[in-house]
Design a protein around this motif. Structure first.
Motif, PDB file in Angstrom:
ATOM      1  N   LEU A 129       0.943  -1.485  -0.291  1.00 14.05           N
ATOM      2  CA  LEU A 129       0.137  -0.278   0.154  1.00 14.05           C
ATOM      3  C   LEU A 129       0.914   1.237  -0.295  1.00 14.05           C
ATOM      4  N   ARG A 130       0.838   2.233  -1.312  1.00 14.10           N
ATOM      5  CA  ARG A 130       1.421   3.338  -1.469  1.00 14.10           C
ATOM      6  C   ARG A 130       1.030   4.646  -1.634  1.00 14.10           C
ATOM      7  N   PRO A 131       1.109   5.694  -0.764  1.00 14.19           N
ATOM      8  CA  PRO A 131       0.894   6.747  -1.056  1.00 14.19           C
ATOM      9  C   PRO A 131       0.406   7.031  -2.305  1.00 14.19           C
ATOM     10  N   LEU A 132      -1.381   7.149  -2.745  1.00 16.52           N
ATOM     11  CA  LEU A 132      -1.925   7.259  -3.853  1.00 16.52           C
ATOM     12  C   LEU A 132      -0.717   8.358  -4.629  1.00 16.52           C
ATOM     13  N   GLY A 133      -1.061   8.303  -6.243  1.00 15.25           N
ATOM     14  CA  GLY A 133      -0.605   9.333  -6.575  1.00 15.25           C
ATOM     15  C   GLY A 133      -0.932   9.236  -7.484  1.00 15.25           C
ATOM     16  N   TRP A 134      -0.513  10.557  -8.700  1.00 21.27           N
ATOM     17  CA  TRP A 134      -1.184  10.752 -10.181  1.00 21.27           C
ATOM     18  C   TRP A 134      -0.941   9.944 -11.276  1.00 21.27           C
ATOM     19  N   ASP A 135       0.444   9.088 -10.746  1.00 20.33           N
ATOM     20  CA  ASP A 135       0.407   8.209 -11.466  1.00 20.33           C
ATOM     21  C   ASP A 135      -0.864   7.392 -11.765  1.00 20.33           C
ATOM     22  N   PRO A 139      -5.569   6.877 -14.515  1.00 23.72           N
ATOM     23  CA  PRO A 139      -6.376   5.840 -14.936  1.00 23.72           C
ATOM     24  C   PRO A 139      -7.017   4.757 -14.569  1.00 23.72           C
ATOM     25  N   GLN A 140      -5.877   3.929 -13.211  1.00 26.06           N
ATOM     26  CA  GLN A 140      -6.820   3.206 -12.797  1.00 26.06           C
ATOM     27  C   GLN A 140      -7.798   3.178 -11.882  1.00 26.06           C
ATOM     28  N   LEU A 141      -7.537   4.802 -11.635  1.00 27.53           N
ATOM     29  CA  LEU A 141      -8.848   4.993 -10.285  1.00 27.53           C
ATOM     30  C   LEU A 141     -10.250   5.670 -11.360  1.00 27.53           C
ATOM     31  N   GLN A 142     -10.149   5.866 -12.798  1.00 30.59           N
ATOM     32  CA  GLN A 142     -11.060   6.406 -13.338  1.00 30.59           C
ATOM     33  C   GLN A 142     -11.371   5.298 -13.708  1.00 30.59           C
ATOM     34  N   ALA A 143     -10.423   4.188 -14.012  1.00 31.85           N
ATOM     35  CA  ALA A 143     -11.500   2.587 -14.464  1.00 31.85           C
ATOM     36  C   ALA A 143     -12.301   2.385 -13.565  1.00 31.85           C
ATOM     37  N   LEU A 144     -11.701   2.221 -12.093  1.00 35.66           N
ATOM     38  CA  LEU A 144     -12.299   1.940 -11.431  1.00 35.66           C
ATOM     39  C   LEU A 144     -13.693   2.224 -10.862  1.00 35.66           C
ATOM     40  N   ASP A 145     -13.174   3.262 -11.139  1.00 33.26           N
ATOM     41  CA  ASP A 145     -14.508   4.847 -10.775  1.00 33.26           C
ATOM     42  C   ASP A 145     -15.856   4.170 -11.999  1.00 33.26           C
ATOM     43  N   ALA A 146     -15.194   3.938 -13.203  1.00 41.59           N
ATOM     44  CA  ALA A 146     -16.441   3.879 -13.819  1.00 41.59           C
ATOM     45  C   ALA A 146     -16.655   2.452 -14.268  1.00 41.59           C
ATOM     46  N   ARG A 169       0.738  -4.925  -9.216  1.00 42.12           N
ATOM     47  CA  ARG A 169      -0.335  -4.427  -9.779  1.00 42.12           C
ATOM     48  C   ARG A 169      -1.803  -4.037  -9.162  1.00 42.12           C
ATOM     49  N   PHE A 170      -1.852  -2.800  -9.581  1.00 43.96           N
ATOM     50  CA  PHE A 170      -2.914  -1.934  -9.108  1.00 43.96           C
ATOM     51  C   PHE A 170      -4.094  -2.678  -8.916  1.00 43.96           C
ATOM     52  N   VAL A 171      -4.511  -2.546  -7.030  1.00 41.65           N
ATOM     53  CA  VAL A 171      -6.040  -4.562  -7.425  1.00 41.65           C
ATOM     54  C   VAL A 171      -7.057  -2.582  -6.148  1.00 41.65           C
ATOM     55  N   GLY A 172      -6.678  -1.219  -6.176  1.00 45.32           N
ATOM     56  CA  GLY A 172      -7.760  -0.668  -6.182  1.00 45.32           C
ATOM     57  C   GLY A 172      -7.165   0.490  -4.230  1.00 45.32           C
ATOM     58  N   TRP A 173      -7.445   0.523  -3.439  1.00 44.02           N
ATOM     59  CA  TRP A 173      -7.184   1.424  -2.187  1.00 44.02           C
ATOM     60  C   TRP A 173      -7.749   1.570  -1.271  1.00 44.02           C
TER      61      TRP A 173
END
Length: 189
Positions: free
Chosen positions: A20-26, A29-36, A80-84
């Motif tokens: 779990l690393r601090p969320l960043g602008w990079d 794209p994963q946040l947009q896919a998750l919330d879509a 691999r990004f799995v969420g936040w």
């Protein structure tokens, strides 16, 4: 589970399976896919546009949260990004915990594993006195995670919504965990 490598005032947290690393602008794209994803958002809001997510990401990256060791963490399993996960301030000694995971991560205990690590950080490192959470009453999966991490059900709150989601009439399921409860659970093992 241990904090390591501080970035922007908030540590990287690790578990057996997650970083779990601090969320960043990079992560945008994963946040947009998750919330879509309508299934991910079923108990939260209607799916969001990329612009909506960009706007919300500004608040998620609030440097004031970082200064307190709180905020949002991106969860990675084998890189691999799995969420936040979030632990955000709600008042002196008080924070809210939450999580949002990709469907491929559901049902494998990752929400619980990450949330326990964030709780340990909040109580053990930050020194919080109380952590709260809420979800829709009909969201049985999130309620289950809340129970597994030790949160105690405190009530149901009924709210007015402009565009209620299906099940909103059942209300919001509220829960909390105090520092004393967390310490007692740790002492029990």
């Amino acid at each position: 589970m241990s904090p390591r490598n501080r970035r922007r005032g908030k540590p990287v947290l690790t578990t057996d399976r997650l970083v779990l690393r601090p969320l960043g602008w990079d992560d945008l794209p994963q946040l947009q896919a998750l919330d879509a994803d309508p299934e991910v958002m079923r108990f939260i809001d209607p799916p969001r546009t990329a612009d909506d997510v960009r706007e919300r990401t500004l608040a998620r990256l609030d440097p004031a949260h970082d200064a307190m060791g709180l905020g949002y963490w991106a969860g990675l399993e084998r890189g691999r990004f799995v969420g936040w996960w979030l632990l955000t301030p709600e008042g002196p000694g008080l924070a809210e915990i939450g999580w949002r995971l990709h469907p491929s991560a559901w049902g494998r205990g990752l929400a619980t594993e990450g949330a326990l690590t964030v709780l340990d950080h909040g109580f053990g490192t930050v020194g919080l006195e109380r952590v709260v959470a809420e979800t829709m009453v009909v969201n049985l999966a999130s309620r289950g995670v809340m129970r597994r991490i030790g949160l105690r059900h405190t009530g149901v709150e009924h709210r007015e919504w402009d565009s209620p989601l299906p099940g909103a009439e059942e209300g919001e399921w509220l829960a909390e965990l105090t520092r004393e409860e967390w310490l007692a659970a740790r002492a029990e093992g």
